[in-house]
Scaffold this motif. Structure first.
Motif, PDB file in Angstrom:
ATOM      1  N   VAL A 101       1.002  -0.908   0.256  1.00  0.00           N
ATOM      2  CA  VAL A 101       0.011   0.353  -0.131  1.00  0.00           C
ATOM      3  C   VAL A 101       0.718   1.219  -0.005  1.00  0.00           C
ATOM      4  CG1 VAL A 101      -1.586   0.997   1.530  1.00  0.00           C
ATOM      5  CG2 VAL A 101      -2.314  -0.981   1.130  1.00  0.00           C
ATOM      6  N   CYS A 102       0.475   2.176  -0.807  1.00  0.00           N
ATOM      7  CA  CYS A 102       1.064   3.042  -1.451  1.00  0.00           C
ATOM      8  C   CYS A 102       1.499   4.265   0.278  1.00  0.00           C
ATOM      9  CB  CYS A 102       1.000   4.164  -2.606  1.00  0.00           C
ATOM     10  SG  CYS A 102       1.236   5.584  -2.288  1.00  0.00           S
ATOM     11  N   ARG A 103       2.450   5.182   0.343  1.00  0.00           N
ATOM     12  CA  ARG A 103       2.029   5.727   1.473  1.00  0.00           C
ATOM     13  C   ARG A 103       2.142   7.071   1.382  1.00  0.00           C
ATOM     14  NH1 ARG A 103       5.005   4.160   6.173  1.00  0.00           N
ATOM     15  NH2 ARG A 103       3.119   5.300   6.989  1.00  0.00           N
ATOM     16  N   HIS A 104       1.879   7.459  -0.226  1.00  0.00           N
ATOM     17  CA  HIS A 104       1.797   8.639   0.022  1.00  0.00           C
ATOM     18  C   HIS A 104      -0.474   8.706   0.392  1.00  0.00           C
ATOM     19  CE1 HIS A 104      -0.133  11.693  -2.824  1.00  0.00           C
ATOM     20  NE2 HIS A 104      -0.177  12.276  -2.064  1.00  0.00           N
ATOM     21  N   ARG A 105      -1.218   8.832  -0.091  1.00  0.00           N
ATOM     22  CA  ARG A 105      -2.850   8.365  -0.455  1.00  0.00           C
ATOM     23  C   ARG A 105      -3.099   6.865  -0.320  1.00  0.00           C
ATOM     24  NH1 ARG A 105      -4.265  12.976  -4.382  1.00  0.00           N
ATOM     25  NH2 ARG A 105      -6.588  11.627  -3.951  1.00  0.00           N
ATOM     26  N   GLY A 106      -1.998   6.143  -0.399  1.00  0.00           N
ATOM     27  CA  GLY A 106      -3.028   4.548  -0.036  1.00  0.00           C
ATOM     28  C   GLY A 106      -3.976   3.785  -1.110  1.00  0.00           C
ATOM     29  N   ALA A 107      -3.182   4.078  -2.679  1.00  0.00           N
ATOM     30  CA  ALA A 107      -3.298   3.766  -3.863  1.00  0.00           C
ATOM     31  C   ALA A 107      -2.157   2.401  -3.639  1.00  0.00           C
ATOM     32  CB  ALA A 107      -2.731   4.031  -5.286  1.00  0.00           C
ATOM     33  N   GLN A 108      -2.598   0.959  -3.769  1.00  0.00           N
ATOM     34  CA  GLN A 108      -2.363  -0.806  -4.215  1.00  0.00           C
ATOM     35  C   GLN A 108      -0.960  -0.262  -4.944  1.00  0.00           C
ATOM     36  OE1 GLN A 108      -4.246  -3.800  -5.676  1.00  0.00           O
ATOM     37  NE2 GLN A 108      -2.141  -4.979  -6.192  1.00  0.00           N
ATOM     38  N   SER A 121       6.975   1.630  -8.438  1.00  0.00           N
ATOM     39  CA  SER A 121       6.226   3.600  -8.192  1.00  0.00           C
ATOM     40  C   SER A 121       4.892   3.004  -8.610  1.00  0.00           C
ATOM     41  CB  SER A 121       6.901   3.559  -9.764  1.00  0.00           C
ATOM     42  OG  SER A 121       7.396   5.326  -9.673  1.00  0.00           O
ATOM     43  N   CYS A 122       4.464   4.102  -7.534  1.00  0.00           N
ATOM     44  CA  CYS A 122       2.767   3.739  -7.150  1.00  0.00           C
ATOM     45  C   CYS A 122       2.081   4.362  -8.483  1.00  0.00           C
ATOM     46  CB  CYS A 122       2.337   4.578  -6.530  1.00  0.00           C
ATOM     47  SG  CYS A 122       0.879   5.002  -5.475  1.00  0.00           S
ATOM     48  N   PRO A 123       1.372   3.620  -9.039  1.00  0.00           N
ATOM     49  CA  PRO A 123       0.606   4.272  -9.836  1.00  0.00           C
ATOM     50  C   PRO A 123      -0.402   5.362 -10.345  1.00  0.00           C
ATOM     51  CG  PRO A 123      -0.198   2.316  -9.229  1.00  0.00           C
ATOM     52  CD  PRO A 123       0.729   2.594  -8.279  1.00  0.00           C
ATOM     53  N   TYR A 124       0.058   6.172  -8.677  1.00  0.00           N
ATOM     54  CA  TYR A 124      -1.253   6.832  -9.249  1.00  0.00           C
ATOM     55  C   TYR A 124      -0.434   8.183  -9.133  1.00  0.00           C
ATOM     56  CZ  TYR A 124      -5.750   9.052  -7.034  1.00  0.00           C
ATOM     57  OH  TYR A 124      -6.621  10.059  -7.080  1.00  0.00           O
ATOM     58  N   HIS A 125       0.329   8.581  -7.827  1.00  0.00           N
ATOM     59  CA  HIS A 125       1.276  10.696  -9.048  1.00  0.00           C
ATOM     60  C   HIS A 125       2.905  10.223  -8.942  1.00  0.00           C
ATOM     61  CE1 HIS A 125      -1.906  10.642  -5.779  1.00  0.00           C
ATOM     62  NE2 HIS A 125      -2.483  11.790  -6.928  1.00  0.00           N
ATOM     63  N   ALA A 126       3.042   8.156  -8.985  1.00  0.00           N
ATOM     64  CA  ALA A 126       4.896   7.880  -8.705  1.00  0.00           C
ATOM     65  C   ALA A 126       5.423   8.159  -7.780  1.00  0.00           C
ATOM     66  CB  ALA A 126       5.178   8.304 -10.178  1.00  0.00           C
ATOM     67  N   TRP A 127       4.582   7.923  -6.199  1.00  0.00           N
ATOM     68  CA  TRP A 127       5.782   7.717  -5.186  1.00  0.00           C
ATOM     69  C   TRP A 127       6.484   7.039  -5.386  1.00  0.00           C
ATOM     70  CZ3 TRP A 127       5.135   9.991   0.473  1.00  0.00           C
ATOM     71  CH2 TRP A 127       4.332  11.430   0.400  1.00  0.00           C
TER      72      TRP A 127
HETATM   73  S1  FES Z   1      -1.101   7.261  -3.633  1.00  0.00           S
HETATM   74 FE1  FES Z   1       0.578   6.890  -4.619  1.00  0.00          FE
HETATM   75  S2  FES Z   1       1.216   7.954  -5.857  1.00  0.00           S
HETATM   76 FE2  FES Z   1       0.131   8.853  -4.524  1.00  0.00          FE
END
Ligand code: FES
Ligand SMILES: [Fe+2]
Length: 384
Positions: A101-108, A121-127
């Motif tokens: 789970v991503c530590r930014h806003r929690g996407a897989q 790399s997170c598929p939402y905002h690339a953290w």
């Molecule tokens: S939720 Fe993963 S980078 Fe934003």
């Protein structure tokens, strides 16, 4: 190709001797009184929550076989007891486990079932994190997250230990995981199954509408073989003859094949348990290892609800026997195991459907089903 469990000779002879005598005396293995268990232990949501928390989340569970993470950067994603996990070997080769789970806003974070890379790399905002779980990239970090403490945003880590050919995780609690302590007196013998030199030939997953304990119980007695498996494995085994030994909270069952009587005339120095019996190790909470003559099967039940269990059956074959010529042989083995277990699974679901009918306040375990009583007692002890 025969790669069989290297069980200590004395133990093999002792276990076989006991069964030969019972067979000669035409007697089943009777160790416990006839008992009953309350039907609600398979349906009650409160009990289920306790079992989930105190058994499945608090104890070491196998998340993968070591061959599934063959080298640095190799990863696998899975869900275990409701937790999405990312298993990965870091650059130094150490197996690690993170909540996926991503530590930014929690996407897989990772969607693929498996692969090989060192940057996630997170598929939402690339953290982006590396395979050690360190946050190594945040787009527009300076303007959006000034003075972000990257160390505080490592991936959430789960305790991992590699032991006996398996990658174990513990999903709740702090501190190191201790698989040797969990295995207790079974530790050495479990290692001798030789999982480290095997590979996963194939895995089949089933979502079964029954309680996880019903599925474990299905493997603990040979009383049903002649009836439920009459068209499949029944002829390979002796009728209603099996023994079991409690090894701490775990259990070893010995299921003699129909060749057992041949031992009567042979010197015990020549006795080989692999030729005349299947061994079934039931590891608390929900894993069973069925050791056959030239391979073994790993069956893992993961509870999802009181009446829903995810079951994965993996045929584990010696790495050296994973050759093109032997594929069809292993395929037949996997299919037969699956076909036989589907007979058990169907009955497990039929039991669950009847639990709320009011027909039975209790279920009954006969004296030759003593392993079921002991298993349920071990569960009760573990969640007390
Ligand atoms: S939720 Fe993963 S980078 Fe934003
Ligand atoms: Fe069965």
């Amino acid at each position: 190709m025969k790669v069989a469990i290297a069980m200590l000779k004395d133990t093999q002879v002792e276990l076989l001797q006991e069964l030969v005598e019972l067979h000669d005396n035409k007697a089943p293995y009777l160790t416990e009184p006839w008992t009953q268990v309350e039907t609600t232990r398979y349906t009650d949501p409160q009990r289920f929550a306790q079992e989930r928390e105190r058994l499945f989340l608090a104890r070491p569970l196998i998340a993968a076989h070591v061959s599934e993470l063959p080298g640095p950067g190799c990863y696998k994603t899975l869900e275990l007891v409701g937790k999405p996990l990312l298993l990965v070997r870091d650059e130094s080769g150490t197996a690690r486990c993170f909540i996926n789970v991503c530590r930014h806003r929690g996407a897989q974070l990772v969607g693929e079932p498996s692969g090989c890379k060192h940057r996630f790399s997170c598929p939402y905002h690339a953290w982006t994190w590396n395979s050690s779980g360190n946050l190594i990239g945040v787009p527009h970090e300076k303007t959006g997250f000034p003075e972000l403490d990257r160390q505080a945003y490592r991936l959430t880590e789960v305790a991992v230990e590699e032991r006996a050919g398996w990658i174990w995780v513990r999903l709740s609690g702090a501190g190191e995981i201790d698989v040797a302590a969990h295995l207790g007196e079974l530790d050495g013998e479990f290692e001798r199954i030789g999982a480290a030199s095997h590979v996963v030939f194939d895995s089949t997953v089933r979502e079964l509408n029954c309680n996880w304990k019903i599925l474990v119980e299905g493997g603990l007695e040979a009383y049903h073989f002649r009836v439920a498996h009459r068209d499949t494995i029944a002829p390979l085994f002796l009728d209603n003859l099996s023994s079991y030994q409690c090894l701490g909270q775990h259990m070893r069952s010995v299921l003699p094949r129909s060749t057992l009587p041949e031992l009567a005339g042979a010197p015990s120095a020549d006795w080989d348990i692999n030729k005349h019996a299947n061994l079934l190790y039931s590891l608390m909470p929900g894993s069973q290892f069925l050791v056959q003559e030239d391979h073994f099967v790993w069956i893992q039940g993961i509870p999802i609800a009181p009446d829903l269990t995810l079951t994965r059956l993996s045929t584990m074959i010696p790495a050296a026997a994973n050759t093109p010529e032997e594929q069809s042989y292993w395929r037949r083995n996997h299919d037969l195991t699956m076909y036989t277990l589907d007979e058990d699974f169907e009955l497990g679901e039929s039991i669950q459907r009847g639990l709320d009918s009011g027909a039975n306040p209790h279920l009954n375990f006969g004296r030759f089903e003593g392993a079921l009583a002991r298993f349920n007692a071990a569960v009760d002890e573990a969640i007390a």
